[in-house]
Design a protein around this motif. Structure first.
Motif, PDB file in Angstrom:
ATOM      1  N   TYR A   1       0.812  -1.219   0.000  1.00  0.00           N
ATOM      2  CA  TYR A   1       0.000   0.000   0.000  1.00  0.00           C
ATOM      3  C   TYR A   1       0.842   1.264   0.000  1.00  0.00           C
ATOM      4  O   TYR A   1       0.450   2.285  -0.549  1.00  0.00           O
ATOM      5  CB  TYR A   1      -0.980  -0.023   1.177  1.00  0.00           C
ATOM      6  CG  TYR A   1      -2.048  -1.080   1.010  1.00  0.00           C
ATOM      7  CD1 TYR A   1      -3.133  -0.843   0.180  1.00  0.00           C
ATOM      8  CD2 TYR A   1      -1.967  -2.303   1.664  1.00  0.00           C
ATOM      9  CE1 TYR A   1      -4.106  -1.810   0.006  1.00  0.00           C
ATOM     10  CE2 TYR A   1      -2.938  -3.272   1.499  1.00  0.00           C
ATOM     11  CZ  TYR A   1      -4.013  -3.023   0.665  1.00  0.00           C
ATOM     12  OH  TYR A   1      -4.971  -3.969   0.485  1.00  0.00           O
ATOM     13  N   GLY A   2       2.030   1.156   0.613  1.00  0.00           N
ATOM     14  CA  GLY A   2       2.924   2.324   0.649  1.00  0.00           C
ATOM     15  C   GLY A   2       3.288   2.782  -0.751  1.00  0.00           C
ATOM     16  O   GLY A   2       3.301   3.983  -1.038  1.00  0.00           O
ATOM     17  N   THR A   3       3.574   1.825  -1.628  1.00  0.00           N
ATOM     18  CA  THR A   3       3.917   2.147  -3.010  1.00  0.00           C
ATOM     19  C   THR A   3       2.790   2.914  -3.694  1.00  0.00           C
ATOM     20  O   THR A   3       3.000   3.932  -4.342  1.00  0.00           O
ATOM     21  CB  THR A   3       4.194   0.847  -3.801  1.00  0.00           C
ATOM     22  OG1 THR A   3       5.162   0.080  -3.092  1.00  0.00           O
ATOM     23  CG2 THR A   3       4.673   1.150  -5.206  1.00  0.00           C
ATOM     24  N   TRP A   4       1.555   2.406  -3.538  1.00  0.00           N
ATOM     25  CA  TRP A   4       0.410   3.020  -4.223  1.00  0.00           C
ATOM     26  C   TRP A   4       0.096   4.386  -3.640  1.00  0.00           C
ATOM     27  O   TRP A   4      -0.282   5.315  -4.367  1.00  0.00           O
ATOM     28  CB  TRP A   4      -0.805   2.088  -4.146  1.00  0.00           C
ATOM     29  CG  TRP A   4      -0.542   0.778  -4.849  1.00  0.00           C
ATOM     30  CD1 TRP A   4      -0.400  -0.444  -4.282  1.00  0.00           C
ATOM     31  CD2 TRP A   4      -0.325   0.601  -6.248  1.00  0.00           C
ATOM     32  NE1 TRP A   4      -0.111  -1.386  -5.232  1.00  0.00           N
ATOM     33  CE2 TRP A   4      -0.065  -0.777  -6.460  1.00  0.00           C
ATOM     34  CE3 TRP A   4      -0.313   1.458  -7.351  1.00  0.00           C
ATOM     35  CZ2 TRP A   4       0.196  -1.317  -7.712  1.00  0.00           C
ATOM     36  CZ3 TRP A   4      -0.057   0.911  -8.601  1.00  0.00           C
ATOM     37  CH2 TRP A   4       0.185  -0.453  -8.781  1.00  0.00           C
ATOM     38  N   ARG A   5       0.280   4.503  -2.308  1.00  0.00           N
ATOM     39  CA  ARG A   5       0.050   5.806  -1.670  1.00  0.00           C
ATOM     40  C   ARG A   5       1.044   6.816  -2.217  1.00  0.00           C
ATOM     41  O   ARG A   5       0.679   7.933  -2.563  1.00  0.00           O
ATOM     42  CB  ARG A   5       0.169   5.686  -0.148  1.00  0.00           C
ATOM     43  CG  ARG A   5      -0.586   6.767   0.617  1.00  0.00           C
ATOM     44  CD  ARG A   5      -0.479   6.606   2.131  1.00  0.00           C
ATOM     45  NE  ARG A   5      -1.043   5.352   2.633  1.00  0.00           N
ATOM     46  CZ  ARG A   5      -0.344   4.371   3.194  1.00  0.00           C
ATOM     47  NH1 ARG A   5       0.976   4.490   3.359  1.00  0.00           N
ATOM     48  NH2 ARG A   5      -0.926   3.277   3.602  1.00  0.00           N
ATOM     49  N   ALA A   6       2.291   6.367  -2.365  1.00  0.00           N
ATOM     50  CA  ALA A   6       3.340   7.255  -2.886  1.00  0.00           C
ATOM     51  C   ALA A   6       3.035   7.696  -4.316  1.00  0.00           C
ATOM     52  O   ALA A   6       3.377   8.797  -4.724  1.00  0.00           O
ATOM     53  CB  ALA A   6       4.686   6.542  -2.838  1.00  0.00           C
TER      54      ALA A   6
END
Lengths: 181, 430
Positions: free
Chosen positions: B92-97
C-alpha cells in the motif's frame, strides 16, 4: 464509343419494333436470340434510350413521360418552413389532378422532402405536410382521396448536399411518383 | 450471495449477446476523449496476472473504460514485478506514494474446458482493505465483456452510480447509398450489422429489455416502422399504414410503443401494441406532433410540436388530455428524451444557425446547453443518466459524440469510414 454504338443499335431495334407490320416480326424474333448476350454486357444502360423512342410512337405515347407534356414535370418546390404551393407550380398540380380525374384507376404518391437542418423526424413531418398540401390541392381539383398517398422522405433524399440556401431550396420539394414508376 | 447472483446474471447476458447478431462488421468506432471532469478519482489498474498471453487482456479495457468516463484519473501501475494479484501482494505504501486512492488487482486463469476464470479485487489504499471483488467464468470471446463488467462494478462502488461500460449502442452508418443499422459495445468495439439497405434507415429505438430494436426503414419507398429481434434476427413491419409511419419509441413496460402516423391526415402520435394491434390516437391537433418519448414511469409523454408556431417540446399524460408546453427559450426545441431518473430531459435547441444538445430540468425548467457543434442531433441518455450520446458533424462528416450531463466530459466516437448518425444508447445489460 462502344456505348454509343450500342445505344444506337438499341434505338434502331426499338424503332424497328415499334412501327413495323407482321413480316418484320420474324426479324424481331431473330434479334431476340442475340439479346441476352447484349444484356449481359450492359445490364443497366438499355433502359435509357426508351424515353427517346416514345417520341416516335404517338399511339402508345405516355404523356407522363413525354418531356413536352406538363405531366412529365414532377417536382413542386417550397419556401423555407412553408407548405404553400406557389403560383408557378399550380399548373403542374392542376395537370396531374386532371390526369387522375380522367384515369380513375391511376394512383400516385406525393413524396415530401425537407432540407437537412434540424431534427430528422421533425423534417420528416415537414416533408409530410408539403406532400399533404399537394394532395389536398389535387383533391380540390378532382382527384379522389384514394388516388393520392402523401408520404415523406424528410431530409433523407436530398437532391443537393451543399450547405447553402441555393441547395436547401432544391430539397424543400414534393415529388410526384405514379404507381409502378 | 451477491456474487452468485451477479455471476448467474452475467452468464445469461453473455449467451444472449452471442446469439443475437451476425459477425462483426468492418467499421470500428474509436473513441477520443475531448474533455474531462474537474475532480477525478485517482485509481491504479495493475496488469492482471497471466493476461499477457490472452488475445484480449483485461486491464487495458478496464483502464480505458474508467478513463473515458472522465471521473477517474489513471495512476501509473507499471514497474512492479510481479504485479500484485492477491491482497497480500499489495504494497500500500507504493500506491500511496504514487497518489492512488484505490488499486485494482486481478488474475486470469485458463480452465480445463477452454474457458477462463477472471478474478478481480478493488482495494482501498487508505483502509488497506478490499472494497469489492468478483470472479467470472467466460469464454475467450467474452473476455472483453468481462472487462466491461469489472469496470461497471468499480464505477458503481466508487461513484454510487450504475456503470454503463457493458451496455450497447445502436446507430446508422451511411456509406455512399448503403445504409447499415449497427449495434456495438458502448466503447464502439465489435460493431455488428443488424440491417443493411439501399434505402435510408432512421430512428432506431431500443426495447426496454435490450432484445429488440424498432426503426424506420424506407425500403418500401416510404417510411415504415419495423421491429427486429436482436436475438433471432426476425423482423416484421409494426406500422405500415397509408401515409408515413415514423418516430417509434417504447413504453417502459415494453408492451406497446408510441409512433407517429399520418393515416388520418397530419403527423400525429398514436399508441400501438408490440404485436401491431390496438392502434389508438393520442394527440388531436392540426399541427405536427412527433418524436414521442415516455417518462420512466410511463405516465408522461414528451414530444415535439409546432402547434404554437415553432417546434417546441410539450408534455402530455399518456392517458390523454391537454398538452403542456415545456420549452420557451428560442424558436426551435426538438427531439426530447427523458433522463432515466425522470427529473430532466435532453433535447436539441437551435441557437442562431447552430443546433446543440441541451438539458432542461423538469421542475425548475432551467436549461443548460451542453454542446457547441454546428449540427448536433438525436441526443439520448446513457441508462445511468451520466452521459448523453448524440450525432454531430465534423468537416461535413457525421460522427457520434458523447457529453457528460454536466457538460464537462466530451468523447468523440469516429468510424473508420462513412457517415454515422441516429445513435441511441441501449438499456443496462442484465
Amino acid at each position: 464509343m462502344k456505348k454509343l454504338i450500342f445505344g444506337i443499335s438499341i434505338l434502331t431495334l426499338l424503332a424497328g419494333c415499334s412501327s413495323t407490320p407482321t413480316k418484320e416480326q420474324d426479324g424481331a424474333a431473330v434479334e431476340d436470340r442475340t439479346k441476352p448476350k447484349v444484356v449481359d454486357r450492359e445490364p443497366v444502360k438499355p433502359a435509357v434510350p426508351t424515353t427517346q423512342s416514345l417520341k416516335d410512337t404517338p399511339v402508345s405515347g405516355n404523356p407522363l413521360k413525354d418531356p413536352g407534356n406538363i405531366l412529365s414535370k414532377r417536382s413542386i418546390f417550397f419556401d423555407y418552413d412553408s407548405n404553400l404551393v406557389k403560383d408557378e407550380f399550380k399548373p403542374i398540380v392542376t395537370a396531374h389532378a386532371r390526369y387522375l380525374q380522367q384515369n380513375p384507376k391511376t394512383k400516385m404518391r406525393v413524396e415530401g422532402n425537407a432540407d437537412d437542418r434540424g431534427s430528422r423526424e421533425y423534417n420528416l413531418a415537414l416533408g409530410q405536410r408539403r406532400a399533404e398540401a399537394v394532395k389536398q390541392m389535387m383533391q380540390l381539383l378532382g382527384a379522389r382521396p384514394e388516388q393520392v398517398e402523401s408520404v415523406s422522405f424528410g431530409e433523407e433524399k436530398p437532391r443537393c448536399t451543399d450547405p447553402a440556401e441555393s441547395c436547401w431550396s432544391q430539397n424543400r420539394r414534393g415529388d410526384i411518383a405514379y404507381q409502378g414508376e | 450471495m451477491r456474487f452468485d447472483r451477479l455471476h448467474r446474471l452475467f452468464r445469461g447476458s453473455v449467451i444472449l449477446i452471442l446469439l443475437a447478431l451476425s459477425p462483426p462488421a468492418s467499421a470500428v468506432l474509436t473513441i477520443e476523449i475531448v474533455g474531462s471532469g474537474t475532480t477525478q478519482f485517482p485509481i491504479a489498474i495493475a496488469p492482471f496476472r497471466a493476461e499477457g498471453g490472452l488475445t484480449q487482456p483485461i486491464s487495458p479495457v478496464v483502464s480505458a473504460d474508467l478513463a473515458r468516463s472522465g471521473v477517474f484519473r489513471l495512476v501509473d501501475a507499471g514497474g512492479i514485478n510481479p504485479p500484485p494479484a492477491e491482497p497480500q501482494d499489495v504494497n500500500y505504501g507504493t500506491w500511496r506514494a504514487r497518489g492512488a486512492e484505490a488499486v485494482v488487482i486481478g488474475t486470469v486463469a485458463p480452465l480445463p474446458d477452454g474457458r477462463y476464470e477472471v478474478r478481480f479485487r478493488l482495494m482501498d489504499v487508505a483502509k488497506q482493505a478490499q472494497l469489492v471483488g468478483f470472479a467470472y467464468t467466460v469464454s475467450g470471446a467474452q473476455l472483453r465483456h468481462a472487462a466491461h463488467k469489472i469496470a461497471d462494478v468499480i464505477y458503481e462502488k466508487l461513484t454510487g452510480d450504475r456503470g454503463v461500460f457493458s451496455t450497447r449502442i445502436t446507430y446508422i452508418v451511411k456509406r455512399g447509398n448503403r445504409f447499415e443499422l449497427q449495434v456495438a459495445d458502448a466503447d464502439g468495439f465489435g460493431p455488428q450489422t443488424v440491417l443493411a439497405s439501399n434505402e435510408p434507415i432512421i430512428s432506431p429505438a431500443w426495447s426496454p429489455d435490450g432484445n429488440q430494436l424498432a426503426y424506420v426503414s424506407f425500403e418500401q419507398k416510404k417510411p415504415v416502422i419495423y421491429v427486429q429481434s436482436l436475438v433471432t434476427g426476425a423482423r416484421r413491419a409494426l406500422a405500415n399504414f397509408w401515409g408515413s409511419n415514423s418516430a417509434p419509441t417504447w413504453a417502459p413496460d415494453g408492451r406497446r410503443l408510441a409512433v407517429v402516423l399520418t393515416k388520418d391526415g397530419g403527423s400525429q402520435i398514436y399508441f400501438i401494441n408490440v404485436d401491431g394491434s390496438g392502434v389508438t390516437r393520442l394527440t388531436q391537433s392540426s399541427a405536427i406532433d412527433t418524436e414521442p418519448n415516455f417518462s420512466p414511469d410511463g405516465e408522461l409523454l414528451l414530444f415535439t410540436s409546432d402547434r404554437g408556431g415553432s417546434p417546441q417540446v410539450y408534455g402530455m399524460s399518456t392517458k390523454g388530455g391537454d398538452a403542456r408546453r415545456l420549452t420557451f427559450e428560442g424558436s426551435y426545441n426538438a427531439s426530447p428524451r427523458f433522463n432515466p431518473d425522470g427529473k430532466s430531459f435532453t433535447f436539441i435547441q437551435r441557437n442562431g444557425s447552430r443546433f446543440n444538445v441541451a438539458v432542461q430540468d423538469m421542475t425548475t425548467r432551467q436549461v443548460q446547453v451542453l454542446t457547441d457543434g454546428a449540427a448536433d442531433e438525436s441526443p439520448s441518455f446513457a441508462p445511468n443518466g451520466r452521459m448523453i450520446l448524440y450525432a454531430t458533424e465534423v468537416r461535413g462528416r457525421g460522427i457520434l459524440s458523447a457529453v457528460s450531463s454536466d457538460g464537462r466530459v466530451k468523447q468523440r466516437l469516429t468510424a473508420d469510414a462513412g457517415d454515422v448518425r441516429e445513435p441511441a444508447w441501449g438499456p443496462l445489460s442484465k
